[in-house]
Design an enzyme around this catalytic site. Structure first.
Site, mmCIF file in Angstrom:
data_model
loop_
_atom_site.group_PDB
_atom_site.id
_atom_site.type_symbol
_atom_site.label_atom_id
_atom_site.label_comp_id
_atom_site.label_asym_id
_atom_site.label_seq_id
_atom_site.Cartn_x
_atom_site.Cartn_y
_atom_site.Cartn_z
ATOM 1 N N ASP A 1 7.392 10.548 11.329
ATOM 2 C CA ASP A 1 6.660 9.294 11.244
ATOM 3 C C ASP A 1 5.269 9.603 11.749
ATOM 4 O OD1 ASP A 1 5.439 6.853 11.446
ATOM 5 O OD2 ASP A 1 6.834 5.999 12.895
ATOM 6 N N ASP B 1 5.306 2.079 5.815
ATOM 7 C CA ASP B 1 5.530 1.151 6.926
ATOM 8 C C ASP B 1 4.308 0.248 7.045
ATOM 9 O OD1 ASP B 1 6.068 -0.206 9.281
ATOM 10 O OD2 ASP B 1 5.865 1.542 10.572
ATOM 11 N N GLN C 1 3.772 10.320 15.430
ATOM 12 C CA GLN C 1 4.493 9.409 16.318
ATOM 13 C C GLN C 1 5.954 9.798 16.549
ATOM 14 O OE1 GLN C 1 3.221 5.170 16.468
ATOM 15 N NE2 GLN C 1 5.089 4.881 15.276
ATOM 16 N N GLU D 1 10.699 5.268 22.510
ATOM 17 C CA GLU D 1 11.943 5.218 21.758
ATOM 18 C C GLU D 1 12.960 6.244 22.232
ATOM 19 O OE1 GLU D 1 10.796 5.218 17.659
ATOM 20 O OE2 GLU D 1 9.825 3.271 17.832
ATOM 21 N N LYS E 1 16.593 3.813 11.339
ATOM 22 C CA LYS E 1 15.744 4.509 12.307
ATOM 23 C C LYS E 1 15.704 3.642 13.555
ATOM 24 C CE LYS E 1 11.242 5.020 11.517
ATOM 25 N NZ LYS E 1 10.211 4.975 12.575
ATOM 26 N N LYS F 1 11.291 -3.657 8.455
ATOM 27 C CA LYS F 1 11.249 -4.216 9.805
ATOM 28 C C LYS F 1 11.184 -5.729 9.672
ATOM 29 C CE LYS F 1 8.690 -0.383 12.001
ATOM 30 N NZ LYS F 1 7.359 0.037 12.503
ATOM 31 N N ARG G 1 11.921 -1.567 16.437
ATOM 32 C CA ARG G 1 10.561 -1.521 16.954
ATOM 33 C C ARG G 1 10.580 -0.800 18.289
ATOM 34 N NH1 ARG G 1 6.989 -4.467 13.677
ATOM 35 N NH2 ARG G 1 5.624 -2.853 14.512
ATOM 36 N N SER G 2 9.407 -0.384 18.740
ATOM 37 C CA SER G 2 9.348 0.309 20.031
ATOM 38 C C SER G 2 9.755 -0.616 21.166
ATOM 39 C CB SER G 2 7.945 0.863 20.268
ATOM 40 O OG SER G 2 6.978 -0.170 20.171
#
Length: 429
Positions: free
Chosen positions: A242, A310, A163, A207, A386, A335, A364-365
């Site tokens: 990731d 995650d 990702q 992102e 991140k 998160k 988050r995206s």
């Protein structure tokens, strides 16, 4: 002195960076304070995250959040308006009890989190302090950014299964210099991609990272190394991944479909050890599927680097405690919307730190321009953030907030630099 009273709680739909709706909450106090917070939204989500309430139907393609907004302005407001603003922990406890479900599915994790974060901002405003300082008076650590320059997986329309392909500006002396040299690498990468693959390679993912038409993770990591060299910045970066492995895992077969090949757990671990040796990879997030605590533990022991959970942990203290007991991973991806209240998320970070796990705060995206995680990163002393490529407003808002925080802290600000020094030295030994 009594706490100010909550005079109003309002909410609305706003758009996140993918053009989908999310929840924005306002809390007004009788001292004149009005605090606002936006709720981020993920596309690549773990099975153990709290429930993000969506409306379904045709409106917004089913992604509307009018129901979550109504829960804020209705049931939650009815329980809180007119009351003194509680402490953060008391407020979050009341929100959890009001919902009454383990996964916050009745009121919606997005409704609850919006109120939790807006309340934190309101409380900070009442003290006259920035949020990071109100949460932690000793805040002084600025994070090393994990800068995602190549996107794949569910965040991009290319054939890369991993990702995110990440550079870490460990050789910088400040957050501003970290962003400067990361941008210089990103500019060099754009030139390399254009020359090698044509204009299509300059398309970007969720992102902000490039989404070149490639499938081999080695090729992507090689491109990052080339860009660093082309920018004249060799020795100032290290590298990360990731992998979001759950999303290409076949549970029935127990195998992973990666770059046109099928691998079992052992083959995946061997691939990661090769990438660590070849490309100076010092951090890998979600290298295996979200229930494989045993596999995470094996890779953590063998790799000598930061292994981040995650989907494995979903910022949930109970799942993190299970991981600590098993030796699965050695880092928590943090998160706040995975667990749904600020207090619960901070409990997870506290457990990580007590267990000698690192903490990587993550966006988050589906982000908005709200930079709140910048303050939360500094408050936690996490040392790592991140939040995407150094482009686009929903990403740069976080970076720009960190620059301002560094200015506010002045000489007390600390940039950790190469916290990964010595990582992976034993791999393959």
């Amino acid at each position: 002195m009594s706490a100010p009273r909550i005079t109003a709680i309002d909410a609305r739909e706003v758009l996140e960076c993918r053009g989908l709706p999310t929840v924005q909450v306002d809390i007004a106090l009788d001292d004149g304070t009005v605090a606002t917070a936006d709720v981020p939204s993920g596309r690549s989500t773990g099975a153990y995250e709290v429930i993000e309430l969506r409306d379904g139907g045709a409106r917004f393609g089913g992604f509307g959040v009018q129901g979550a907004v109504a829960n804020v302005t209705g049931e939650i407001a009815a329980a809180l308006v007119g009351e003194e603003l509680p402490t953060q922990r008391e407020l979050d406890r009341r929100l959890v009890e009001l919902d009454g479900t383990a996964d916050k599915s009745r009121l919606g994790g997005n409704a609850i989190l919006g109120v939790s974060l807006a309340a934190a901002r309101a409380a900070a405003a009442g003290t006259g302090q920035p949020l990071y300082q109100a949460l932690n008076a000793n805040s002084h650590v600025l994070p090393v950014p994990l800068v995602n320059l190549i996107n794949g997986g569910r965040h991009a329309s290319n054939d890369l299964d991993f990702q995110e392909f990440i550079i870490l500006p460990v050789g910088a002396d400040s957050i501003l210099e970290a962003l400067q040299i990361s941008t210089e690498v990103n500019l060099a990468l754009a030139e390399i991609l254009l020359a090698r693959y044509g204009k299509v390679a300059l398309n970007t993912g969720d992102e902000g990272g490039f989404a070149p038409p490639i499938s081999d993770p080695r090729e992507a990591l090689g491109l990052l190394h080339e860009a660093v060299a082309a920018a004249g910045l060799e020795g100032r970066f290290r590298y990360g991944l990731d992998c979001a492995a759950t999303h290409y895992y076949d549970a029935e077969a127990g195998t992973y479909a990666l770059a046109g090949e099928t691998r079992d757990r052992d083959a995946m671990i061997e691939l990661y050890l090769e990438l660590i040796r070849e490309f100076d990879v010092v951090t890998i997030e979600d290298p295996l599927e979200e229930n494989d605590f045993e596999g995470f533990a094996a890779l953590t022991a063998a790799s000598g680097i930061q292994i981040v959970g995650d989907d494995l942990f979903t910022t949930n203290p109970e799942r993190l405690a299970r991981g600590v007991e098993a030796g699965a991973a050695n880092s928590l991806l943090w998160k706040v919307n995975q667990i749904g209240t600020l207090s619960e998320a901070m409990d997870a970070a506290e457990l990580a730190h007590r267990s000698a796990y690192t903490v990587v705060v993550s966006e988050r995206s589906g982000e908005t321009e709200d930079p709140i995680i910048a303050d939360l990163t500094v408050a936690l002393g996490a040392g790592q953030i991140k939040t995407g490529a150094p482009v686009r407003g929903e990403r740069t808002s976080k970076y720009n907030r960190l620059i301002r925080i560094a200015e506010e802290l002045g000489e007390t600000a600390t940039y950790p630099g190469d916290v990964f020094a010595g990582a992976a030295v034993s791999v393959g030994a």
